[in-house]
Design an enzyme around this catalytic site. Sequence first.
Site, PDB file in Angstrom:
ATOM      1  N   ARG A  14       0.839  -1.211   0.000  1.00 26.32           N
ATOM      2  CA  ARG A  14       0.000   0.000   0.000  1.00 26.32           C
ATOM      3  C   ARG A  14       0.864   1.248   0.000  1.00 26.32           C
ATOM      4  O   ARG A  14       0.585   2.207  -0.702  1.00 26.32           O
ATOM      5  CB  ARG A  14      -0.887   0.016   1.236  1.00 26.32           C
ATOM      6  CG  ARG A  14      -2.180  -0.653   1.004  1.00 26.32           C
ATOM      7  CD  ARG A  14      -3.200  -0.131   1.973  1.00 26.32           C
ATOM      8  NE  ARG A  14      -4.489  -0.713   1.717  1.00 26.32           N
ATOM      9  CZ  ARG A  14      -5.538  -0.538   2.507  1.00 26.32           C
ATOM     10  NH1 ARG A  14      -5.415   0.190   3.580  1.00 26.32           N
ATOM     11  NH2 ARG A  14      -6.690  -1.067   2.228  1.00 26.32           N
TER      12      ARG A  14
ATOM     13  N   TYR B 257       1.629   6.581  -6.937  1.00 22.73           N
ATOM     14  CA  TYR B 257       0.619   7.546  -7.384  1.00 22.73           C
ATOM     15  C   TYR B 257       1.136   8.982  -7.242  1.00 22.73           C
ATOM     16  O   TYR B 257       0.898   9.821  -8.110  1.00 22.73           O
ATOM     17  CB  TYR B 257      -0.678   7.380  -6.573  1.00 22.73           C
ATOM     18  CG  TYR B 257      -1.357   6.043  -6.786  1.00 22.73           C
ATOM     19  CD1 TYR B 257      -1.366   5.448  -8.048  1.00 22.73           C
ATOM     20  CD2 TYR B 257      -1.979   5.375  -5.738  1.00 22.73           C
ATOM     21  CE1 TYR B 257      -1.982   4.219  -8.253  1.00 22.73           C
ATOM     22  CE2 TYR B 257      -2.596   4.145  -5.933  1.00 22.73           C
ATOM     23  CZ  TYR B 257      -2.592   3.565  -7.190  1.00 22.73           C
ATOM     24  OH  TYR B 257      -3.196   2.360  -7.391  1.00 22.73           O
TER      25      TYR B 257
ATOM     26  N   GLU C  68       3.017  24.969  -7.337  1.00 17.54           N
ATOM     27  CA  GLU C  68       2.776  24.701  -8.760  1.00 17.54           C
ATOM     28  C   GLU C  68       1.997  23.386  -8.919  1.00 17.54           C
ATOM     29  O   GLU C  68       1.101  23.274  -9.747  1.00 17.54           O
ATOM     30  CB  GLU C  68       4.118  24.631  -9.509  1.00 17.54           C
ATOM     31  CG  GLU C  68       4.000  24.551 -11.019  1.00 17.54           C
ATOM     32  CD  GLU C  68       3.326  25.753 -11.656  1.00 17.54           C
ATOM     33  OE1 GLU C  68       3.732  26.885 -11.359  1.00 17.54           O
ATOM     34  OE2 GLU C  68       2.379  25.543 -12.456  1.00 17.54           O
TER      35      GLU C  68
ATOM     36  N   GLU D 264      -6.423  23.329 -11.348  1.00 15.44           N
ATOM     37  CA  GLU D 264      -6.797  23.503 -12.768  1.00 15.44           C
ATOM     38  C   GLU D 264      -7.534  22.278 -13.304  1.00 15.44           C
ATOM     39  O   GLU D 264      -8.553  22.396 -13.973  1.00 15.44           O
ATOM     40  CB  GLU D 264      -5.532  23.751 -13.612  1.00 15.44           C
ATOM     41  CG  GLU D 264      -5.004  25.162 -13.522  1.00 15.44           C
ATOM     42  CD  GLU D 264      -3.796  25.395 -14.414  1.00 15.44           C
ATOM     43  OE1 GLU D 264      -3.335  26.537 -14.468  1.00 15.44           O
ATOM     44  OE2 GLU D 264      -3.303  24.429 -15.029  1.00 15.44           O
TER      45      GLU D 264
ATOM     46  N   LYS E  38      -9.078  29.487 -11.390  1.00 15.26           N
ATOM     47  CA  LYS E  38      -7.753  29.275 -11.992  1.00 15.26           C
ATOM     48  C   LYS E  38      -6.841  30.480 -11.782  1.00 15.26           C
ATOM     49  O   LYS E  38      -5.641  30.324 -11.531  1.00 15.26           O
ATOM     50  CB  LYS E  38      -7.891  28.981 -13.486  1.00 15.26           C
ATOM     51  CG  LYS E  38      -8.409  27.596 -13.773  1.00 15.26           C
ATOM     52  CD  LYS E  38      -8.289  27.261 -15.239  1.00 15.26           C
ATOM     53  CE  LYS E  38      -8.787  25.856 -15.506  1.00 15.26           C
ATOM     54  NZ  LYS E  38      -8.576  25.449 -16.900  1.00 15.26           N
ATOM     55  N   ASP E  39      -7.413  31.682 -11.894  1.00 14.39           N
ATOM     56  CA  ASP E  39      -6.601  32.890 -11.693  1.00 14.39           C
ATOM     57  C   ASP E  39      -6.081  32.968 -10.253  1.00 14.39           C
ATOM     58  O   ASP E  39      -4.933  33.335 -10.005  1.00 14.39           O
ATOM     59  CB  ASP E  39      -7.408  34.150 -12.028  1.00 14.39           C
ATOM     60  CG  ASP E  39      -7.680  34.287 -13.521  1.00 14.39           C
ATOM     61  OD1 ASP E  39      -7.103  33.490 -14.286  1.00 14.39           O
ATOM     62  OD2 ASP E  39      -8.455  35.172 -13.912  1.00 14.39           O
TER      63      ASP E  39
HETATM   64  N1  LIG Z   1     -13.055  27.086 -18.179  1.00 19.16           N
HETATM   65  C1  LIG Z   1     -12.564  28.320 -18.134  1.00 19.16           C
HETATM   66  N2  LIG Z   1     -13.425  29.367 -18.032  1.00 19.16           N
HETATM   67  C2  LIG Z   1     -12.963  30.629 -17.978  1.00 19.16           C
HETATM   68  N3  LIG Z   1     -11.654  30.976 -18.024  1.00 19.16           N
HETATM   69  C3  LIG Z   1     -10.755  29.992 -18.126  1.00 19.16           C
HETATM   70  C4  LIG Z   1     -11.149  28.614 -18.190  1.00 19.16           C
HETATM   71  N4  LIG Z   1     -10.027  27.862 -18.295  1.00 19.16           N
HETATM   72  C5  LIG Z   1      -8.996  28.715 -18.279  1.00 19.16           C
HETATM   73  N5  LIG Z   1      -9.414  29.987 -18.181  1.00 19.16           N
HETATM   74  C6  LIG Z   1      -8.582  31.201 -18.138  1.00 19.16           C
HETATM   75  O1  LIG Z   1      -7.373  30.967 -18.816  1.00 19.16           O
HETATM   76  C7  LIG Z   1      -6.259  31.171 -17.925  1.00 19.16           C
HETATM   77  C8  LIG Z   1      -5.189  30.241 -18.268  1.00 19.16           C
HETATM   78  O2  LIG Z   1      -5.614  28.970 -18.007  1.00 19.16           O
HETATM   79  P1  LIG Z   1      -4.582  27.826 -18.179  1.00 19.16           P
HETATM   80  O3  LIG Z   1      -4.329  27.696 -19.624  1.00 19.16           O
HETATM   81  O4  LIG Z   1      -3.389  28.068 -17.303  1.00 19.16           O
HETATM   82  O5  LIG Z   1      -5.368  26.669 -17.593  1.00 19.16           O
HETATM   83  P2  LIG Z   1      -5.448  25.289 -18.252  1.00 19.16           P
HETATM   84  O6  LIG Z   1      -5.546  25.450 -19.734  1.00 19.16           O
HETATM   85  O7  LIG Z   1      -6.554  24.556 -17.605  1.00 19.16           O
HETATM   86  O8  LIG Z   1      -4.071  24.669 -17.774  1.00 19.16           O
HETATM   87  P3  LIG Z   1      -2.823  24.161 -18.617  1.00 19.16           P
HETATM   88  O9  LIG Z   1      -1.785  25.269 -18.470  1.00 19.16           O
HETATM   89  O10 LIG Z   1      -2.453  22.942 -17.894  1.00 19.16           O
HETATM   90  O11 LIG Z   1      -3.255  23.944 -20.022  1.00 19.16           O
HETATM   91  C9  LIG Z   1      -6.848  30.951 -16.537  1.00 19.16           C
HETATM   92  O12 LIG Z   1      -6.067  31.594 -15.530  1.00 19.16           O
HETATM   93  C10 LIG Z   1      -8.207  31.575 -16.698  1.00 19.16           C
HETATM   94  O13 LIG Z   1      -8.118  32.981 -16.636  1.00 19.16           O
END
Ligand SMILES: Nc1ncnc2c1ncn2[C@@H]1O[C@H](COP(=O)(O)OP(=O)(O)OP(=O)(O)O)[C@@H](O)[C@H]1O
Length: 167
Positions: free
Chosen positions: A9, A16, A69, A76, A94-95
């Site tokens: 385990r 993981y 990070e 995300e 996400k922001d």
């Molecule tokens: N579903 C969503 N709705 C509205 N805004 C979003 C959405 N997904 C991402 N964003 C905007 O885009 C920005 C950048 O997102 P980001 O690309 O880092 O996320 P991701 O695409 O989910 O992650 P990754 O970098 O792993 O592709 C976010 O900080 C947010 O402002």
Amino acid sequence: MPQAKQTKRLSQSFKYAFQGIAYVLASQRNMKIHFAAAVVILILSFGLDVSASQFIWVIFSIFFVLCMETLNTAIERTVDLVTTDYHPLAKLAKDIAAGVVLFATLFAVVTGLVVFTEPLLSIAEIQLPFPIEHMIIVLILCFLAAVFLFSIGQGRRKVRKAGKKDG
Ligand SMILES: Nc1ncnc2c1ncn2[C@@H]1O[C@H](COP(=O)(O)OP(=O)(O)OP(=O)(O)O)[C@@H](O)[C@H]1O
């Protein structure tokens, strides 16, 4: 629980966790940058006159940024699980998660400045005309002022938008 099962385990949960970290490293450009920066900083610490307590702070800031990070990527992916369509709350989540990484990175930069500036400058035989602490205070104040001004700007934009909707 039998010892063999417990060990299995434990090894599974390590597996993981490694899978999670490997995913973040493979998929996130920022994580690659953090990893590269960590390697450079550790090599730098080798060659410079850094005390044990300073070194602990360097190690702490490296892992702090890596943790944040990793957490950011988990947030995300969780948001993506809820919706992949545009949603203002998804954007906000996400922001804010990105803001956490920015705070951690600022902390790491400040730690790096405190620990490495003097030894690096002394190799180059350069003396700062002011204490490094003053430069760091100014840097943090600038960051706080930028965040404050940005939030005022955001607030004004929201009021203007609301005004347009009403009128
Ligand atoms: N579903 C969503 N709705 C509205 N805004 C979003 C959405 N997904 C991402 N964003 C905007 O885009 C920005 C950048 O997102 P980001 O690309 O880092 O996320 P991701 O695409 O989910 O992650 P990754 O970098 O792993 O592709 C976010 O900080 C947010 O402002």
